[in-house]
Design an enzyme around this catalytic site. Structure first.
Site, PDB file in Angstrom:
ATOM      1  NE  ARG A 246     -26.918 -35.588  62.034  1.00 33.69           N
ATOM      2  CZ  ARG A 246     -25.972 -35.699  62.490  1.00 33.69           C
ATOM      3  NH1 ARG A 246     -25.619 -35.403  62.597  1.00 33.69           N
ATOM      4  NH2 ARG A 246     -26.970 -36.245  64.082  1.00 33.69           N
TER       5      ARG A 246
ATOM      6  CE  LYS B  24     -33.055 -50.932  79.637  1.00 36.63           C
ATOM      7  NZ  LYS B  24     -34.816 -51.023  79.415  1.00 36.63           N
TER       8      LYS B  24
ATOM      9  CG  HIS C 228     -41.830 -44.077  82.336  1.00 38.16           C
ATOM     10  ND1 HIS C 228     -42.144 -43.506  81.301  1.00 38.16           N
ATOM     11  CD2 HIS C 228     -40.605 -45.153  80.798  1.00 38.16           C
ATOM     12  CE1 HIS C 228     -41.338 -43.611  79.864  1.00 38.16           C
ATOM     13  NE2 HIS C 228     -40.453 -44.743  79.992  1.00 38.16           N
TER      14      HIS C 228
ATOM     15  CE  LYS D 116     -46.257 -48.509  80.298  1.00 39.98           C
ATOM     16  NZ  LYS D 116     -46.016 -49.749  78.974  1.00 39.98           N
TER      17      LYS D 116
ATOM     18  CG  ASP E 109     -28.720 -30.970  58.125  1.00 40.46           C
ATOM     19  OD1 ASP E 109     -28.317 -30.100  58.738  1.00 40.46           O
ATOM     20  OD2 ASP E 109     -27.372 -31.762  57.648  1.00 40.46           O
TER      21      ASP E 109
ATOM     22  CG  HIS F 253     -44.318 -45.108  77.024  1.00 39.81           C
ATOM     23  ND1 HIS F 253     -43.337 -44.892  76.974  1.00 39.81           N
ATOM     24  CD2 HIS F 253     -44.356 -46.236  77.179  1.00 39.81           C
ATOM     25  CE1 HIS F 253     -42.576 -46.479  77.682  1.00 39.81           C
ATOM     26  NE2 HIS F 253     -43.533 -47.072  77.601  1.00 39.81           N
TER      27      HIS F 253
ATOM     28  CD  GLU G 193     -37.112 -52.158  81.353  1.00 39.41           C
ATOM     29  OE1 GLU G 193     -38.438 -51.868  79.981  1.00 39.41           O
ATOM     30  OE2 GLU G 193     -36.391 -51.335  81.205  1.00 39.41           O
TER      31      GLU G 193
ATOM     32  CE  LYS H 109     -37.963 -42.050  78.787  1.00 39.70           C
ATOM     33  NZ  LYS H 109     -36.940 -43.494  77.513  1.00 39.70           N
TER      34      LYS H 109
ATOM     35  CG  ASP I   5     -33.903 -44.931  79.562  1.00 39.79           C
ATOM     36  OD1 ASP I   5     -35.020 -44.325  78.784  1.00 39.79           O
ATOM     37  OD2 ASP I   5     -34.478 -46.430  79.578  1.00 39.79           O
TER      38      ASP I   5
HETATM   39  C1  BG6 Z   1     -38.864 -46.552  77.773  1.00 45.30           C
HETATM   40  C2  BG6 Z   1     -37.470 -47.025  77.902  1.00 45.30           C
HETATM   41  O1  BG6 Z   1     -38.914 -45.061  77.605  1.00 45.30           O
HETATM   42  O2  BG6 Z   1     -39.525 -47.260  78.265  1.00 45.30           O
HETATM   43  C3  BG6 Z   1     -36.568 -48.181  77.791  1.00 45.30           C
HETATM   44  O3  BG6 Z   1     -36.361 -46.087  76.864  1.00 45.30           O
HETATM   45  C4  BG6 Z   1     -37.864 -49.125  78.604  1.00 45.30           C
HETATM   46  O4  BG6 Z   1     -35.475 -48.561  78.493  1.00 45.30           O
HETATM   47  C5  BG6 Z   1     -38.821 -49.189  78.393  1.00 45.30           C
HETATM   48  O5  BG6 Z   1     -37.495 -50.456  77.507  1.00 45.30           O
HETATM   49  C6  BG6 Z   1     -40.065 -49.646  79.116  1.00 45.30           C
HETATM   50  O6  BG6 Z   1     -41.764 -49.466  78.310  1.00 45.30           O
HETATM   51  P1  BG6 Z   1     -42.448 -49.883  78.502  1.00 45.30           P
HETATM   52  O7  BG6 Z   1     -44.025 -49.835  77.696  1.00 45.30           O
HETATM   53  O8  BG6 Z   1     -41.781 -51.919  77.462  1.00 45.30           O
HETATM   54  O9  BG6 Z   1     -42.566 -51.084  80.097  1.00 45.30           O
END
Ligand code: BG6
Length: 465
Positions: free
Chosen positions: A46, A326, A240, A182, A88, A178, A216, A148, A235
Site C-alpha cells: 500500500r 519468547k 511450525h 530446514k 491494495d 519455513h 526463543e 503463515k 505464530d
Molecule cells: C517465525 C515466527 O515464523 O519463526 C517468529 O513468526 C519466530 O516469531 C520464527 O521467531 C522462528 O524461526 P527460526 O527459523 O528463526 O527459528
C-alpha cells in the site's frame, strides 16, 4: 533444468521478513546461479517506499546487513531487476500493468513467463488481496506463496482457503512453513527411515513421550502489532511445531514427493485428539504489556506449552509435549524422543531412560543419551552422551537456508515441503478448543523457562531446562 523466465511479485517487500530472509535468500540463490536467467522482481504494497531508486537502496542496506561476504556484482545485478508498484486490495490495475510490462520486456511470447506471487502479509489482509489478484488475473500462469499463519482460526482459515480456490488451483498454491525448509527437519526422515536402528523403536511400545521444544531468547523485536493479533499459539504451535509433530509421527510415506509426504502428515493430524485446555499452559513474559504497541491489559500469550496425543496404533498413549515462547532462558529447537526404561533384572532400579534428541539449529546435531558403566572396579552406572554433528558430513553441496530452499522449490514447482489445505484445516480443528476456551495467561520472568505450571506439564520434566 533451466528455469522459465519469471516475474516475482512480492507483497510485504519493505517488511521484516523480506529484509531478513527473502531478499538475502534470493541473493544467495542468485550467487549460486540458481535463479532463472531472466527474471524481474516487483515489490508491492500500500505504501510506496519512494522512487525505485530509494526502494533499491533500502533493499541494498538489508542485503548489507543480513548477508555475509556480499558480492557487489551479484547484488547489483539483483537490485537492477527490482522495482516497486503500489497496490491494495481495491486497486491492483497498475500492478497488473507492471507485471505485463515486465513480461513483455523479458520474452517475445509472454506465455513463456511464469509468475511467482509471494504474500508476506498479515492473515487479516490476505483474503481481500487474493481476491484482487484474481480480479486482475495476476494469478494466471502464477504460483502463489502464502505466508503463515493461514487464517486465525478454523473459520477464517476456511474462508481464506475458499478465497484461494476462487482464484487458483491447489497446484498453484504454496503454503509456506519455513521450518520444513530446514535441513535438520528433512533429516528426521532420513535418520528414521534409512536406518534399521531407529524405525523399529519408533512407536508406543518403546517411546514413552516426545517433546517438541522451541524456546526463543528473542523478545518481540518490534513486531508488537503482528504479535498482538497473533500470539504464540498461532505464530508457532499451529504452524511450525505442529508440522514438526507431523514429521516425527508419520508413517513411511513410501516416496519423498508432494502427495505421499503430505498424505502421511495429514493422516497424523487426522488422528490427533483435539487439544485439552486443562493440559495447556499459556504464559506472558513480564514487561510484555509495557512494550510499544502492546495493549496494557493484553491477554496475548507469548509462551505456550501443550500436551497432545496422536490416537493411532503407533502412538496410542504417548504424550507429545510442545513448547515455545519468547524471552525465554535459551534459544533452541529440539525434538526429544524419550524411551521407556528396559525391564531388566541385572540393573533393576538403576536404569534411566534413553533419549534421542534432534537439535534443529542451523548447525544440526543428533544426541543420544545412554546409560553406561562408570569406569572403576564397581558396576555402577552413569549417563553418557553420543553426539553427531550433522554439519560435519562430507558433501559437495552447500546447505541452503530454509527460505532459500523453499524459494527454489517454488521456482521448480515442487510442493513437497509446503503444507496442504487439509493439513491446515485439521490442525485448526485440533487447536480450536484452546481458542474457544483460552487458558488464562500466567506471567513468567524474562529469561526463564516459563511459568511453573508449564514446567510441571510433562511427566519427568522437560529435557531442556
Ligand atoms: C517465525 C515466527 O515464523 O519463526 C517468529 O513468526 C519466530 O516469531 C520464527 O521467531 C522462528 O524461526 P527460526 O527459523 O528463526 O527459528
Amino acid at each position: 533444468d533451466a528455469l522459465r523466465p519469471h516475474v516475482l511479485v512480492l507483497f510485504g517487500a519493505t517488511g521484516d521478513l523480506a529484509a531478513r530472509k527473502l531478499f538475502p535468500g534470493l541473493y544467495h540463490l542468485a550467487a549460486a546461479g540458481r535463479l532463472p536467467q531472466e527474471y524481474a522482481i516487483i515489490g508491492s504494497g500500500r505504501h510506496s517506499p519512494g522512487t525505485d531508486e530509494e526502494f533499491r537502496d533500502q533493499i541494498r542496506s538489508a542485503l548489507e546487513e543480513f548477508v555475509d561476504d556480499l558480492d557487489g556484482g551479484v547484488a547489483d545485478d539483483l537490485l537492477g531487476r527490482l522495482s516497486f508498484q503500489t497496490s491494495d486490495a481495491d486497486d491492483g490495475a497498475d500492478l497488473a500493468k507492471a507485471v505485463r510490462a515486465a513480461e513483455e520486456q523479458m520474452a517475445d511470447d509472454v506465455g513463456e513467463v511464469r509468475r511467482l506471487v509471494y504474500m508476506s502479509i498479515p492473515p487479516a489482509a490476505m483474503k481481500p488481496m487474493i481476491a484482487m489478484l484474481g480480479r486482475e488475473e495476476i494469478t494466471e500462469r502464477g504460483r502463489l506463496v502464502v505466508e503463515k499463519p493461514f487464517g486465525l482460526d478454523l473459520d477464517s482459515s476456511r474462508e481464506l482457503d475458499a478465497a484461494l480456490k476462487e482464484v487458483a488451483d491447489e497446484e498453484q498454491v504454496f503454503r509456506i512453513d519455513h521450518f520444513l525448509g530446514k535441513e535438520a527437519v528433512q533429516n528426521l526422515l532420513a535418520v528414521r527411515f534409512a536406518n534399521g536402528l531407529f524405525e523399529p523403536a519408533w512407536n508406543h511400545e518403546t517411546v514413552s513421550s516426545v517433546q517438541i521444544d522451541v524456546p526463543e531468547e528473542l523478545g518481540l523485536e518490534g513486531r508488537a502489532s503482528f504479535y498482538e493479533g497473533t500470539g504464540a499459539l498461532r505464530d508457532m504451535i499451529s504452524t511450525h511445531l505442529s508440522q514438526l509433530l507431523g514429521f516425527v509421527a508419520l508413517e513411511d510415506p513410501g516416496e519423498f514427493d508432494a502427495d505421499a509426504l503430505r498424505d502421511a502428515k495429514s493422516a497424523v493430524f487426522a488422528a490427533m485428539r483435539p487439544l485439552d485446555p486443562s493440559r495447556a499452559v499459556f504464559g506472558q513474559f513480564e514487561g510484555y504489556r509495557d512494550e510499544e504497541g502492546v495493549d496494557p491489559d493484553s491477554q496475548v500469550e507469548t509462551m505456550v506449552a501443550i500436551e497432545a496425543f496422536v490416537d493411532n496404533d503407533r502412538w496410542q498413549g504417548v504424550p507429545f509435549y510442545l513448547r515455545t515462547g519468547k524471552a525465554m532462558a535459551s534459544g533452541q529447537r529440539v525434538i526429544t524422543l524419550r524411551f521407556k526404561t528396559p525391564d531388566t533384572e541385572i540393573f533393576a532400579g538403576r536404569t534411566a531412560c534413553n533419549e534421542i534428541q534432534f537439535d534443529l539449529s542451523d548447525n544440526p546435531k543428533m544426541r543420544v543419551a545412554l546409560q553406561t558403566k562408570n569406569p572403576g572396579p564397581d558396576m555402577t552406572l552413569g549417563r553418557s552422551f553420543m553426539t553427531l554433528d550433522m554439519g560435519q558430513q562430507e558433501h559437495d553441496e552447500e546447505p541452503l537456508e530454509a527460505y532459500e530452499r523453499l524459494l527454489l522449490d517454488v521456482l521448480r514447482g515442487d510442493r513437497t515441503l509446503f503444507t496442504r489445505a487439509d493439513e491446515v484445516d485439521r490442525i485448526w480443528q485440533v487447536a480450536q478448543p484452546l481458542l474457544d476456551d483460552r487458558p488464562q495467561v500466567q506471567p513468567y520472568a524474562q529469561g526463564s523457562w516459563g511459568p511453573q505450571a508449564a514446567l510441571d506439564l510433562p511427566e519427568g520434566g522437560w529435557s531442556l531446562h
